[in-house]
Scaffold this motif. Structure first.
Motif, PDB file in Angstrom:
ATOM      1  N   LYS A   1       1.020  -1.296   0.063  1.00 59.70           N
ATOM      2  CA  LYS A   1      -0.266   0.174   0.139  1.00 59.70           C
ATOM      3  C   LYS A   1       1.193   1.310  -0.347  1.00 59.70           C
ATOM      4  N   LEU A   2       1.287   1.587   0.874  1.00 57.27           N
ATOM      5  CA  LEU A   2       1.740   2.728   0.913  1.00 57.27           C
ATOM      6  C   LEU A   2       3.308   3.438   0.629  1.00 57.27           C
ATOM      7  N   THR A   3       4.547   2.636  -0.105  1.00 61.96           N
ATOM      8  CA  THR A   3       5.185   2.614  -0.814  1.00 61.96           C
ATOM      9  C   THR A   3       4.950   2.177  -2.488  1.00 61.96           C
ATOM     10  N   ARG A   4       3.213   1.439  -2.298  1.00 63.92           N
ATOM     11  CA  ARG A   4       2.906   2.561  -3.739  1.00 63.92           C
ATOM     12  C   ARG A   4       2.288   3.454  -4.468  1.00 63.92           C
ATOM     13  N   LEU A   5       2.481   4.410  -3.556  1.00 58.73           N
ATOM     14  CA  LEU A   5       1.234   5.365  -4.129  1.00 58.73           C
ATOM     15  C   LEU A   5       2.631   5.934  -4.678  1.00 58.73           C
ATOM     16  N   ASP A   6       2.124   6.803  -5.492  1.00 59.08           N
ATOM     17  CA  ASP A   6       2.766   8.072  -5.856  1.00 59.08           C
ATOM     18  C   ASP A   6       3.202   8.899  -5.327  1.00 59.08           C
ATOM     19  N   GLY A   7       4.436   9.581  -5.320  1.00 62.21           N
ATOM     20  CA  GLY A   7       4.475  10.872  -5.055  1.00 62.21           C
ATOM     21  C   GLY A   7       4.967  10.548  -3.109  1.00 62.21           C
ATOM     22  N   VAL A   8       5.476   9.206  -3.241  1.00 61.64           N
ATOM     23  CA  VAL A   8       5.718   9.342  -1.005  1.00 61.64           C
ATOM     24  C   VAL A   8       7.287   9.305  -1.215  1.00 61.64           C
ATOM     25  N   ALA A   9       8.057  10.400  -1.257  1.00 66.77           N
ATOM     26  CA  ALA A   9       9.377  10.081  -1.383  1.00 66.77           C
ATOM     27  C   ALA A   9      10.050   9.581   0.314  1.00 66.77           C
ATOM     28  N   SER A  10       9.610   9.595   1.115  1.00 64.77           N
ATOM     29  CA  SER A  10      10.491   8.769   2.632  1.00 64.77           C
ATOM     30  C   SER A  10       9.391   8.181   3.430  1.00 64.77           C
ATOM     31  N   ILE A  11       9.579   7.005   3.572  1.00 63.10           N
ATOM     32  CA  ILE A  11       8.534   6.821   5.286  1.00 63.10           C
ATOM     33  C   ILE A  11       9.846   6.469   6.048  1.00 63.10           C
ATOM     34  N   GLU A  12       9.406   6.935   7.681  1.00 60.61           N
ATOM     35  CA  GLU A  12      10.417   6.648   8.751  1.00 60.61           C
ATOM     36  C   GLU A  12       9.327   5.493   9.298  1.00 60.61           C
ATOM     37  N   SER A  13       9.477   5.075  10.219  1.00 58.14           N
ATOM     38  CA  SER A  13       8.508   4.116  11.351  1.00 58.14           C
ATOM     39  C   SER A  13       9.233   3.843  12.491  1.00 58.14           C
ATOM     40  N   SER A  14       8.455   4.293  13.426  1.00 52.71           N
ATOM     41  CA  SER A  14       8.763   4.192  14.656  1.00 52.71           C
ATOM     42  C   SER A  14       7.707   3.292  15.462  1.00 52.71           C
ATOM     43  N   PHE A  15       8.025   1.863  15.996  1.00 50.17           N
ATOM     44  CA  PHE A  15       7.196   0.896  16.783  1.00 50.17           C
ATOM     45  C   PHE A  15       6.770   1.201  18.224  1.00 50.17           C
ATOM     46  N   ALA A  16       5.648   1.685  18.776  1.00 50.43           N
ATOM     47  CA  ALA A  16       5.420   2.473  19.934  1.00 50.43           C
ATOM     48  C   ALA A  16       5.750   0.832  21.220  1.00 50.43           C
ATOM     49  N   LEU A  17       6.046   0.978  21.867  1.00 51.73           N
ATOM     50  CA  LEU A  17       6.820  -0.137  22.845  1.00 51.73           C
ATOM     51  C   LEU A  17       6.198   0.091  24.212  1.00 51.73           C
ATOM     52  N   GLY A  18       5.011   0.613  24.801  1.00 54.46           N
ATOM     53  CA  GLY A  18       4.085   0.640  24.879  1.00 54.46           C
ATOM     54  C   GLY A  18       3.287   1.799  25.167  1.00 54.46           C
TER      55      GLY A  18
END
Length: 168
Positions: free
Chosen positions: A128-145
Motif C-alpha cells: 500500500k504505502l510504498t506503491r502510492l505515487d508521490g511518496v518520497a520517504s517513510i520513517e517508522s517508529s514502533f510503540a513499545l507501550g
C-alpha cells in the motif's frame, strides 16, 4: 471552521457523554442537574451542530489481536494540493491507518497504523504505502507501550463559559 459557543451545561453534557455515551437522557439529565426534556434538546443541538460527531465503543486493540502500533512519518515528493488530496484519499481507504495528520515541519504526514504483527506492517508498507505515487520517504517508529490514550477532549479546561443564548 466555526467554533460553537458552549455554556456550562453544554460542557457538563459533553464531559458526561465522554465518560459514558450510553447514558440515557434521564441519567444524563440527573447528573447535570436538568430535567430530561431540556437535556434532550441540548444533546440534539450538540449533535446537529456537529459538536457531537457520533458515538463509538473504545476497543482494546491487544484483546482483538492488533497489538502493534506503528507511527509512520511520510514525506511527499511535492506538497501540491493534488498530491496532498491523492494521499489523503488513499489513506482514507486503508483500515490499518487509525489516525493521520497533515503536519508542519520536516514531514508531511504522521500516521498511526495498527496491525497484528511485524509481517502485517511489512505487507502494509509493500502493498500500500510504498506503491502510492508521490511518496518520497517513510520513517517508522514502533510503540513499545502506551502511557496514555484518551478520546476525551479537555472541554472544561479549553473553553470559556460563554452563554449559548438558549433557555433551559
Amino acid at each position: 471552521m466555526t467554533t460553537v459557543r458552549l455554556d456550562a451545561l453544554d460542557r457538563k453534557i459533553i464531559a458526561e457523554l465522554q465518560i459514558n455515551s450510553r447514558l440515557t437522557i434521564q441519567e444524563l439529565a440527573s447528573k447535570i442537574g436538568l430535567s430530561a426534556s431540556p437535556c434532550a434538546r441540548r444533546v440534539r443541538i450538540l449533535e446537529e451542530t456537529g459538536v457531537i460527531k457520533g458515538y463509538a465503543a473504545i476497543i482494546d486493540q491487544t484483546k482483538v489481536g492488533l497489538p502493534i502500533s506503528v507511527f509512520a512519518s511520510v514525506k511527499l515528493e511535492r506538497q501540491r494540493e493534488e498530491e496532498l488530496d491523492r494521499f489523503a484519499q488513499a489513506v482514507a481507504r486503508w483500515p490499518e491507518v487509525v489516525d493521520c495528520y497533515l503536519m508542519t515541519g520536516q514531514r508531511d504526514y504522521l500516521m498511526r497504523i495498527v496491525v497484528q504483527d511485524l509481517e502485517a506492517y511489512e505487507r502494509f508498507l509493500k502493498e500500500k504505502l510504498t506503491r502510492l505515487d508521490g511518496v518520497a520517504s517513510i520513517e517508522s517508529s514502533f510503540a513499545l507501550g502506551q502511557v496514555k490514550r484518551s478520546s476525551a477532549l479537555p472541554i472544561g479546561a479549553a473553553l470559556s463559559a460563554e452563554p449559548t443564548g438558549r433557555s433551559t
